[in-house]
Design a protein around this motif. Sequence first.
Motif, PDB file in Angstrom:
ATOM      1  N   ASP A  83       0.833  -1.212   0.000  1.00  0.00           N
ATOM      2  CA  ASP A  83       0.000   0.000   0.000  1.00  0.00           C
ATOM      3  C   ASP A  83       0.865   1.259   0.000  1.00  0.00           C
ATOM      4  N   MET A  84       1.974   1.211   0.737  1.00  0.00           N
ATOM      5  CA  MET A  84       2.859   2.371   0.813  1.00  0.00           C
ATOM      6  C   MET A  84       3.548   2.623  -0.518  1.00  0.00           C
ATOM      7  N   VAL A  85       3.958   1.559  -1.190  1.00  0.00           N
ATOM      8  CA  VAL A  85       4.568   1.718  -2.512  1.00  0.00           C
ATOM      9  C   VAL A  85       3.572   2.381  -3.460  1.00  0.00           C
ATOM     10  N   GLU A  86       2.345   1.920  -3.448  1.00  0.00           N
ATOM     11  CA  GLU A  86       1.332   2.487  -4.334  1.00  0.00           C
ATOM     12  C   GLU A  86       1.035   3.944  -3.975  1.00  0.00           C
ATOM     13  N   PHE A  87       1.114   4.267  -2.684  1.00  0.00           N
ATOM     14  CA  PHE A  87       0.905   5.652  -2.263  1.00  0.00           C
ATOM     15  C   PHE A  87       2.023   6.544  -2.798  1.00  0.00           C
ATOM     16  N   ILE A  88       3.261   6.050  -2.748  1.00  0.00           N
ATOM     17  CA  ILE A  88       4.395   6.830  -3.268  1.00  0.00           C
ATOM     18  C   ILE A  88       4.268   6.990  -4.782  1.00  0.00           C
ATOM     19  N   ASP A  89       3.810   5.942  -5.468  1.00  0.00           N
ATOM     20  CA  ASP A  89       3.566   6.091  -6.906  1.00  0.00           C
ATOM     21  C   ASP A  89       2.505   7.159  -7.166  1.00  0.00           C
ATOM     22  N   GLY A  90       1.514   7.243  -6.278  1.00  0.00           N
ATOM     23  CA  GLY A  90       0.507   8.302  -6.395  1.00  0.00           C
ATOM     24  C   GLY A  90       1.130   9.683  -6.291  1.00  0.00           C
ATOM     25  N   TYR A  91       2.132   9.809  -5.427  1.00  0.00           N
ATOM     26  CA  TYR A  91       2.870  11.079  -5.294  1.00  0.00           C
ATOM     27  C   TYR A  91       3.514  11.445  -6.631  1.00  0.00           C
ATOM     28  N   PHE A  92       4.169  10.463  -7.268  1.00  0.00           N
ATOM     29  CA  PHE A  92       4.837  10.748  -8.539  1.00  0.00           C
ATOM     30  C   PHE A  92       3.832  10.987  -9.662  1.00  0.00           C
ATOM     31  N   LEU A  93       2.738  10.244  -9.672  1.00  0.00           N
ATOM     32  CA  LEU A  93       1.695  10.497 -10.673  1.00  0.00           C
ATOM     33  C   LEU A  93       1.187  11.925 -10.578  1.00  0.00           C
ATOM     34  N   ASN A  94       0.975  12.390  -9.366  1.00  0.00           N
ATOM     35  CA  ASN A  94       0.513  13.760  -9.145  1.00  0.00           C
ATOM     36  C   ASN A  94       1.592  14.762  -9.559  1.00  0.00           C
ATOM     37  N   LEU A  95       2.851  14.451  -9.225  1.00  0.00           N
ATOM     38  CA  LEU A  95       3.959  15.351  -9.548  1.00  0.00           C
ATOM     39  C   LEU A  95       4.097  15.552 -11.054  1.00  0.00           C
ATOM     40  N   TYR A  96       3.887  14.492 -11.818  1.00  0.00           N
ATOM     41  CA  TYR A  96       4.114  14.552 -13.266  1.00  0.00           C
ATOM     42  C   TYR A  96       2.821  14.609 -14.073  1.00  0.00           C
ATOM     43  N   GLN A  97       1.714  14.929 -13.429  1.00  0.00           N
ATOM     44  CA  GLN A  97       0.437  14.900 -14.144  1.00  0.00           C
ATOM     45  C   GLN A  97       0.359  15.930 -15.273  1.00  0.00           C
ATOM     46  N   GLY A  98       1.162  16.986 -15.181  1.00  0.00           N
ATOM     47  CA  GLY A  98       1.137  18.012 -16.223  1.00  0.00           C
ATOM     48  C   GLY A  98       2.057  17.728 -17.392  1.00  0.00           C
ATOM     49  N   ILE A  99       2.797  16.640 -17.320  1.00  0.00           N
ATOM     50  CA  ILE A  99       3.744  16.283 -18.383  1.00  0.00           C
ATOM     51  C   ILE A  99       3.010  15.575 -19.521  1.00  0.00           C
ATOM     52  N   THR A 100       3.231  16.058 -20.728  1.00  0.00           N
ATOM     53  CA  THR A 100       2.674  15.401 -21.902  1.00  0.00           C
ATOM     54  C   THR A 100       3.712  14.451 -22.475  1.00  0.00           C
ATOM     55  N   ALA A 101       3.361  13.198 -22.541  1.00  0.00           N
ATOM     56  CA  ALA A 101       4.300  12.199 -23.060  1.00  0.00           C
ATOM     57  C   ALA A 101       4.518  12.417 -24.552  1.00  0.00           C
TER      58      ALA A 101
END
Length: 200
Positions: A83-101
């Motif tokens: 659960d903690m790993v997935e929470f940290i991934d959520g942090y990175f998803l939020n951090l990079y949400q404005g990035i266009t691939a």
Amino acid sequence: MISEIANRIFNQVITDYHKFDDIDHPVENPYDAESLEHLFYIKNWIDTAQWHMEDVVRNPQIDPVEGLSWKRRIDAQNQVRTDMVEFIDGYFLNLYQGITALPDAKINTESPAWAIDRLSILALKIYHMREEAERETASAEHREQCQTKLNVLLSQRDDLSTSIDELLADIEAGKKYMKVYKQMKMYNDPSLNPVLYNKS
């Protein structure tokens, strides 16, 4: 660099834990609750406690009932870790949400947080292998073998740290993108584990 922050905090946690060397000692996280450092501190504390649970349950003299109790506790702790790993991934998803691939962007074999999870476990391996390499009650041959293993672990940490930083840089540049899959563990779920749902 994220890996530098992670490695520093993981080392701090392991040192902090061993001041007490108590699986049930409460976490005293010194970092701001909204920070990535705070998440890294909790992550490695979870891993450090589980490391020592795994040691306890492998005692060949352990009472079977007590051993089963520890096994169930380890299973629960492993779910907390996931659960903690997935929470940290959520942090990175939020951090990079404005990035266009970019059109040719690729997905990585694992998410940033799962790579950081491996770095956290590696910090524990390094700490305990160093203990063995320096243990005065061990034979010279044992210490030498452990020093050789420690050198490999240190090299592995360097390589993994570089890979993590490169992955995050590629995500930030749009060269790679994040796609996180929930683990969907089945053995803890009474509706998915046939041993559990067949009992009812």
